[in-house]
Design a protein around this motif. Structure first.
Motif, PDB file in Angstrom:
ATOM      1  N   THR A 185       0.830  -1.214   0.000  1.00 47.25           N
ATOM      2  CA  THR A 185       0.000   0.000   0.000  1.00 47.25           C
ATOM      3  C   THR A 185       0.859   1.257   0.000  1.00 47.25           C
ATOM      4  OG1 THR A 185      -1.779  -1.137   1.181  1.00 47.25           O
ATOM      5  CG2 THR A 185      -1.780   1.263   1.251  1.00 47.25           C
ATOM      6  N   ALA A 186       1.861   1.304   0.886  1.00 49.87           N
ATOM      7  CA  ALA A 186       2.722   2.481   0.984  1.00 49.87           C
ATOM      8  C   ALA A 186       3.498   2.705  -0.308  1.00 49.87           C
ATOM      9  CB  ALA A 186       3.680   2.326   2.165  1.00 49.87           C
ATOM     10  N   PHE A 187       4.074   1.639  -0.852  1.00 44.74           N
ATOM     11  CA  PHE A 187       4.861   1.766  -2.080  1.00 44.74           C
ATOM     12  C   PHE A 187       3.991   2.226  -3.246  1.00 44.74           C
ATOM     13  CE2 PHE A 187       8.926  -0.993  -1.531  1.00 44.74           C
ATOM     14  CZ  PHE A 187       9.148  -0.429  -0.300  1.00 44.74           C
ATOM     15  N   ALA A 188       2.828   1.575  -3.415  1.00 42.17           N
ATOM     16  CA  ALA A 188       1.991   1.850  -4.586  1.00 42.17           C
ATOM     17  C   ALA A 188       1.422   3.264  -4.590  1.00 42.17           C
ATOM     18  CB  ALA A 188       0.858   0.833  -4.665  1.00 42.17           C
ATOM     19  N   LYS A 189       1.271   3.849  -3.411  1.00 37.58           N
ATOM     20  CA  LYS A 189       0.678   5.192  -3.331  1.00 37.58           C
ATOM     21  C   LYS A 189       1.664   6.301  -3.677  1.00 37.58           C
ATOM     22  CE  LYS A 189      -3.143   4.365  -0.116  1.00 37.58           C
ATOM     23  NZ  LYS A 189      -3.724   4.694   1.208  1.00 37.58           N
ATOM     24  N   ARG A 190       2.952   6.001  -3.681  1.00 37.52           N
ATOM     25  CA  ARG A 190       3.924   7.045  -4.010  1.00 37.52           C
ATOM     26  C   ARG A 190       3.967   7.279  -5.514  1.00 37.52           C
ATOM     27  NH1 ARG A 190       5.862   6.373   1.167  1.00 37.52           N
ATOM     28  NH2 ARG A 190       6.975   4.395   1.359  1.00 37.52           N
ATOM     29  N   ASN A 191       4.133   8.551  -5.897  1.00 33.25           N
ATOM     30  CA  ASN A 191       4.067   8.927  -7.302  1.00 33.25           C
ATOM     31  C   ASN A 191       5.068   8.184  -8.172  1.00 33.25           C
ATOM     32  OD1 ASN A 191       1.898  10.592  -7.484  1.00 33.25           O
ATOM     33  ND2 ASN A 191       3.031  12.507  -7.497  1.00 33.25           N
ATOM     34  N   GLU A 192       6.266   7.945  -7.640  1.00 36.57           N
ATOM     35  CA  GLU A 192       7.312   7.342  -8.467  1.00 36.57           C
ATOM     36  C   GLU A 192       7.135   5.840  -8.630  1.00 36.57           C
ATOM     37  OE1 GLU A 192       7.699   9.075  -5.653  1.00 36.57           O
ATOM     38  OE2 GLU A 192       9.543  10.275  -5.664  1.00 36.57           O
ATOM     39  N   ASN A 193       6.198   5.258  -7.888  1.00 33.60           N
ATOM     40  CA  ASN A 193       5.947   3.820  -7.966  1.00 33.60           C
ATOM     41  C   ASN A 193       4.591   3.568  -8.611  1.00 33.60           C
ATOM     42  OD1 ASN A 193       8.309   3.674  -6.412  1.00 33.60           O
ATOM     43  ND2 ASN A 193       7.168   3.488  -4.488  1.00 33.60           N
ATOM     44  N   ALA A 194       4.408   2.355  -9.139  1.00 34.56           N
ATOM     45  CA  ALA A 194       3.129   2.048  -9.780  1.00 34.56           C
ATOM     46  C   ALA A 194       2.768   0.580  -9.594  1.00 34.56           C
ATOM     47  CB  ALA A 194       3.190   2.365 -11.272  1.00 34.56           C
ATOM     48  N   LEU A 195       1.521   0.332  -9.182  1.00 34.10           N
ATOM     49  CA  LEU A 195       0.997  -1.026  -9.158  1.00 34.10           C
ATOM     50  C   LEU A 195       0.676  -1.410 -10.603  1.00 34.10           C
ATOM     51  CD1 LEU A 195      -0.058  -3.517  -7.613  1.00 34.10           C
ATOM     52  CD2 LEU A 195      -2.265  -2.348  -7.422  1.00 34.10           C
ATOM     53  N   VAL A 196       1.370  -2.422 -11.122  1.00 31.07           N
ATOM     54  CA  VAL A 196       1.241  -2.783 -12.528  1.00 31.07           C
ATOM     55  C   VAL A 196       0.363  -4.013 -12.725  1.00 31.07           C
ATOM     56  CG1 VAL A 196       2.490  -3.348 -14.651  1.00 31.07           C
ATOM     57  CG2 VAL A 196       3.526  -1.800 -12.976  1.00 31.07           C
ATOM     58  N   GLN A 197       0.526  -5.013 -11.861  1.00 29.74           N
ATOM     59  CA  GLN A 197      -0.259  -6.243 -11.983  1.00 29.74           C
ATOM     60  C   GLN A 197      -0.947  -6.549 -10.660  1.00 29.74           C
ATOM     61  OE1 GLN A 197       3.388  -8.254 -13.939  1.00 29.74           O
ATOM     62  NE2 GLN A 197       1.659  -9.476 -14.662  1.00 29.74           N
ATOM     63  N   ASN A 198      -2.207  -6.946 -10.757  1.00 30.73           N
ATOM     64  CA  ASN A 198      -3.009  -7.227  -9.574  1.00 30.73           C
ATOM     65  C   ASN A 198      -3.960  -8.373  -9.923  1.00 30.73           C
ATOM     66  OD1 ASN A 198      -4.449  -7.207  -7.211  1.00 30.73           O
ATOM     67  ND2 ASN A 198      -5.473  -5.256  -7.575  1.00 30.73           N
ATOM     68  N   VAL A 199      -3.662  -9.570  -9.425  1.00 29.53           N
ATOM     69  CA  VAL A 199      -4.417 -10.759  -9.812  1.00 29.53           C
ATOM     70  C   VAL A 199      -4.984 -11.440  -8.575  1.00 29.53           C
ATOM     71  CG1 VAL A 199      -4.378 -12.874 -11.171  1.00 29.53           C
ATOM     72  CG2 VAL A 199      -2.712 -11.073 -11.639  1.00 29.53           C
ATOM     73  N   GLN A 200      -6.270 -11.741  -8.603  1.00 30.87           N
ATOM     74  CA  GLN A 200      -6.911 -12.563  -7.588  1.00 30.87           C
ATOM     75  C   GLN A 200      -7.508 -13.775  -8.294  1.00 30.87           C
ATOM     76  OE1 GLN A 200      -9.534 -10.403  -4.892  1.00 30.87           O
ATOM     77  NE2 GLN A 200      -8.634  -8.469  -5.528  1.00 30.87           N
ATOM     78  N   PHE A 201      -7.174 -14.961  -7.822  1.00 32.89           N
ATOM     79  CA  PHE A 201      -7.643 -16.142  -8.551  1.00 32.89           C
ATOM     80  C   PHE A 201      -7.826 -17.317  -7.607  1.00 32.89           C
ATOM     81  CE2 PHE A 201      -3.063 -16.447  -8.429  1.00 32.89           C
ATOM     82  CZ  PHE A 201      -2.807 -17.789  -8.193  1.00 32.89           C
TER      83      PHE A 201
END
Length: 308
Positions: free
Chosen positions: A226-242
């Motif tokens: 959560t902390a990493f993904a919220k920073r501007n320089e970082n981006a959540l690229v893949q998010n899989v629930q299966f």
């Protein structure tokens, strides 16, 4: 688990801001230039509502990036596959292995293919967070664990590291989440380095009784993502629930020992993707066109191994 918006389903202005912070000016300029031509739309992908984003993401002059959508297709390679290349088939077409019910398995991240991450060519530092439901848990909550991987785009990171050991399977099958965060924030890179140490590369051992220490470890893993993904320089690229199930329900992937390939693909290209055109080549340790092993799968993808 706190909901975090992947870059591929952000509003146009938010995606442009993040791309510029990452340093991908080419993608930001192209997206911004097309924004006026395409009104924002509400998109439904993978059975859940997505945030508004400009459909100009589909029409970038350099082609549609695979991170633009949150859809993943799941392919399967049998555990006993042999030969110079192994056929990949849709995981929803295989027969489940009922003997796995109640058994303890190991989940490995065999490969992480970084081919189309925001930021373009060059080194990518990735926070990978995995969640799994273990039948030994007194609650239905998943256990979460984080690892760090590094790859030069286009190319692969990791080669067979265990993620979870001794996961006990219940009658519903294997339920997991996988989230990949592209990390560029300098302060976060220092913390990310600790997750690449040997102790984390050994994976999380769930053997024996379910331990109270799992809860703080899970909270740490979720908090980092959560902390990493919220920073501007970082981006959540893949998010899989299966869930890999034991029931032969149409469209549902089934659970067997073997290898699973998760390919990130834009929703409107799903009908164009054909597993029969692709294969796993053991000598290259890569997924490539069946007709030409020199042409690798250029979509972002990761490969999980399921075994005793």
């Amino acid at each position: 688990m706190e909901e975090i918006v992947e870059i591929g389903r952000m509003k146009t202005e938010d995606a442009v801001e993040k791309l510029r912070a990452i340093g991908d000016q080419t993608a930001a300029d192209a997206l911004e230039a097309h924004a006026d031509k395409h009104p924002a739309t509400q998109v439904i992908t993978a059975g859940r509502p997505k945030a508004d984003f400009d459909s100009g993401l589909r029409d970038l002059i350099f082609g549609m990036p695979s991170w633009r959508a949150a859809t993943h297709l799941i392919g399967y390679v049998p555990a006993d596959a042999s030969g110079d290349h192994h056929a990949i088939i849709g995981a929803e077409t295989i027969d489940p292995e009922d003997s796995l019910k109640g058994q303890a398995i190991t989940v490995r991240l065999l490969r992480l293919g970084i081919f189309d991450y925001p930021g373009g060519k060059g080194q990518h530092d990735v926070l990978a967070e995995f969640g799994v439901r273990d039948a030994k848990s007194p609650t239905a909550e998943r256990v979460h664990f984080s690892q760090a991987y590094y790859a030069t785009q286009p190319g692969y990171a990791v080669n067979g590291f265990p993620v979870f050991k001794d996961v006990q399977i219940d009658n519903d099958g294997l339920s997991m989440t996988c989230r990949m965060v592209n990390v560029c924030n300098k302060a976060d890179l220092g913390l990310l380095a600790t997750l690449s140490s040997p102790i984390f590369q050994q994976g999380l051992d769930l053997a024996g009784a379910f331990q109270p220490a799992m809860k703080p470890l899970t909270e740490l893993a979720l908090g980092l993502t959560t902390a990493f993904a919220k920073r501007n320089e970082n981006a959540l690229v893949q998010n899989v629930q299966f869930q890999l199930a034991f029931t032969a329900t149409p469209f549902a992937p089934r659970l067997r020992q073997g290898t699973y390939v998760f390919v990130q693909i834009p929703e409107d290209q799903v009908g164009l993707f054909d597993w029969s055109e692709w294969a796993y080549f053991p000598n290259l340790n890569a997924v490539a066109q069946k007709a030409d092993a020199k042409k690798p799968l250029m979509n972002n993808h990761f490969v999980l191994g399921i075994s005793f």
